[in-house]
Design an enzyme around this catalytic site. Structure first.
Site, PDB file in Angstrom:
ATOM      1  N   ASP A 318      29.798  49.371  17.655  1.00  0.00           N
ATOM      2  CA  ASP A 318      29.910  50.669  18.310  1.00  0.00           C
ATOM      3  C   ASP A 318      29.529  50.568  19.785  1.00  0.00           C
ATOM      4  OD1 ASP A 318      30.139  53.669  18.049  1.00  0.00           O
ATOM      5  OD2 ASP A 318      28.063  53.536  18.722  1.00  0.00           O
ATOM      6  N   GLU A 371      34.701  48.839  19.339  1.00  0.00           N
ATOM      7  CA  GLU A 371      35.012  50.185  19.816  1.00  0.00           C
ATOM      8  C   GLU A 371      34.756  50.161  21.310  1.00  0.00           C
ATOM      9  OE1 GLU A 371      34.029  54.447  20.827  1.00  0.00           O
ATOM     10  OE2 GLU A 371      32.459  52.995  20.414  1.00  0.00           O
TER      11      GLU A 371
END
Length: 639
Positions: A318, A371
């Site tokens: 992330d 991401e």
């Protein structure tokens, strides 16, 4: 324990020369075998060996029920490497504990174990002794398949899930157990035809509202849903059904909770001391010090742990952009340049490269996803080619452009034709996943269905069109839970999905369409074999702005299958619409988003069309089709 760990006569940890070299270089990836709590025997007495890194501490002791949570009753002994270790008799599996760490200024900090395998449920914060070497795995067939699989050419369709809000019990409990979810969730995922699930962070976290993205237990699956072995059963069960399990993993930042990693021994140990480097103003969290070798050991060990001990098939990292750039979300004067005066976080970049080298080198077939929302080059290119080494990268540009386009009233779409076609300029520069994730249905954005323009019928048609476009474009697929139900309300982490919609014709139509999209994706090589190569894609036309229409070919390896995908982004049916095609013969309509079973009006092509010798779109032959209103069709060349 799977490793032989050396202890001296007092039960204190002794690292081998090889371990010390790896530790000093920030490449010791299995520290979970050495640090933390491990049950065993010493001098014929059962108990637990503890080890924790706290190099600046004056004194460290274990506090637990056995000593009435009193510091200095069970002291640990320090080493030159800053590791405190020792044996505490009588402490067993299931016992709770913390470390009492006396800082140099005299403060006594009560800290959870950074390497704990299990923890208490919030608001409690103690670690729990747990051993991981007794579970009998039954997923050997899947692991062999994964090891030898070339995922680049396989269909990948990911169902993104927040376990706490997918479905909730009706018996007064707040959550289902991992073992219950292994039954109900698996049945649903198989019915829908997904190849993988992706779990929003299941690493332990104290605050439900962080959705798991503010982790305090980097080696502990959250106890909200059961024990570590319950989670192993969950993964094992999915593997036996042939479905991969991906987890979100957050090395970009960590929360400031008093029991967590921040100021661990009274100093900035895991984080940078300067807030311009060590604090995220957006999230009010600490940033890891990637230049410190022991911190790198900690993070690399965490990533390896999930692949090693839980057979996880991939990790999605992330907030990669926040790691790459020192000036991420900062104004001038709020960040410190690197040694060369630049904005790149050189230590974080090296960490990400080392992470991916470790994953791909030690766990063949395991995947890593970034991401990453910027134009950083080579995110999914091998480290030996100068890339960061991720297997794949989320295509945030595709998501933004496509969602913005589909949100427009159809009457205005003709003025924004390039919002959909632009993606193909860069589509093969990375190995992309096309995500419609949780980020698109939170913070006031509303559900995807509610973002669609038009009347009731048009909203559903637009949503089917969006999903059809996603599945036909090159790249692997990801969809957040609830989007397949056609929910009207945006996602709420404190409630379950709106399962009451099942049985409604229009909402069932969306779910049926997603199920068939997954089936078509699996069954047709043209839609997955060449996702990352321009050999698998060819525009037919992208310039019919007047009709807001597009058409392109998807092509399998060796051109064994050719599909024609055509899209009408207006509510006006296009009769006798000519599309140039690469091969003469018959084309079978294998998918039509306007079919009755999906809630459409059944405008289509009666199953087949044949080419006519009328040049179109630079090709010698064409097909005359009916493009349904706010619809898409897929035609397969059958010779």
């Amino acid at each position: 324990m799977t490793q032989s760990v050396t202890r001296n006569s007092h039960g204190h940890l002794v690292l081998s020369p090889a371990d010390l070299v790896a530790l000093s270089r920030g490449m010791h990836c299995n520290m979970y075998d050495y640090l933390g709590a491990h049950t065993g025997e010493h001098d014929g007495i059962q108990g637990t060996r503890f080890a924790v890194w706290a190099p600046n501490a004056k004194r460290v002791s274990v506090i637990c029920d056995k000593n009435n949570w009193t510091p200095a009753q069970n002291d640990l002994h320090g080493s030159n490497e800053g590791i405190w270790s020792g044996f505490v008799p009588g402490v067993k599996v299931g016992d709770t504990y913390k470390y009492a760490i006396e800082a140099q200024d005299g403060r006594v900090l009560q800290k959870a174990d950074p390497y704990a395998f299990y923890a208490e449920e919030a608001p409690k914060t103690a670690s729990i002794v747990y051993e991981l070497d007794h579970y009998q795995w039954n997923d050997g067939g899947w692991m062999d398949y994964r090891r030898n699989c070339n995922w680049m050419s396989q269909p990948i369709s990911i169902y993104e899930i927040h376990l706490a809000s997918w479905k909730r019990p009706k018996d007064g409990r707040k959550y289902f157990n991992y073992r219950e979810l292994a039954v109900d969730l698996l049945e649903y995922v198989r019915e829908m035809g997904y190849t993988h699930i992706e779990l929003m962070p299941i690493t332990e976290h104290p605050f439900d509202g962080s959705w798991g993205y503010q982790t305090t237990g980097y080696f502990a699956p959250t106890c909200r849903f059961g024990t570590p072995d319950d989670f192993r059963f969950f993964v094992d069960t999915f593997h036996q059904a042939g479905i991969g399990v991906i987890v979100d993993w957050v090395p970009a930042h960590f929360p400031t909770d008093a029991h967590s990693l921040g100021q661990f021994d009274g100093t900035s140990l895991y984080e940078h001391s300067d807030p311009r480097q060590g604090f995220h103003p957006d999230w009010n969290t600490y940033i890891f010090n990637y230049g410190r070798n022991e911190v790198r050991d900690f993070l690399l060990s965490s990533a390896r742990f999930w692949l090693d001990k839980y057979h996880i098939d991939g990790i999605r990292v992330d907030a990669v952009a926040s790691m790459l750039y020192l000036d991420y979300s900062r104004d001038a004067g709020e960040w410190i340049p690197n040694a060369h005066g630049g904005r790149e976080n050189l230590e974080a970049i090296q960490f990400l490269k080392d992470l991916n080298v470790m994953i791909h080198g030690e766990f063949p077939g395991a995947l890593s996803f970034a991401e990453e929302s910027t134009a950083w080059g080579g995110v999914s290119r091998p480290v030996y080619e100068g890339g960061l080494g991720f297997t794949m990268k989320w295509d945030m540009g595709w998501m933004n452009d496509t969602v913005h386009y589909i949100q427009r009233d159809p009457v205005h779409r003709k003025h924004h034709q390039n919002e959909l076609s632009f993606r193909m300029i860069y589509a093969f520069t990375e190995n992309f996943v096309l995500p419609l994730s949780h980020d698109e249905v939170v913070h006031g954005k509303r559900s995807l269905l509610s973002q669609m323009p038009g009347d009731f019928w048009q909203q559903f048609a637009n949503l089917r069109l969006l999903y059809g476009y996603q599945y036909c474009m090159p790249g692997k697929k990801l969809l957040f839970m609830g989007c397949e139900l056609g929910q009207w309300h945006e996602w709420n982490h404190d409630a379950e999905l709106d399962w009451a919609l099942i049985g409604n014709t229009h909402h069932d139509g969306i779910r049926n369409f997603i199920g068939d999209l997954n089936r078509v994706l699996r069954d047709h090589p043209a839609l997955h074999e060449c996702d990352f190569s321009d050999a698998g894609f060819s525009w037919i036309h992208a310039d019919d702005a007047a009709n807001s229409s597009y058409a392109f070919c998807r092509i399998s390896k060796n051109e064994t299958e050719t599909l024609v995908c055509a899209f009408n982004f207006t509510p006006v049916p296009r009769d006798k619409y000519l599309i140039g095609v690469p091969k003469a013969g018959t084309y079978t309509e294998i998918l039509n988003s306007d079919a009755h079973t999906y809630g459409g009006t059944n405008v289509g092509n009666a199953g087949k069309v044949k080419t006519v010798k009328e040049p179109m779109h630079g090709r010698k032959q064409s097909v005359e089709v009916v493009l349904p209103p706010l619809g898409m069709i897929v035609l397969r060349h059958d010779g």
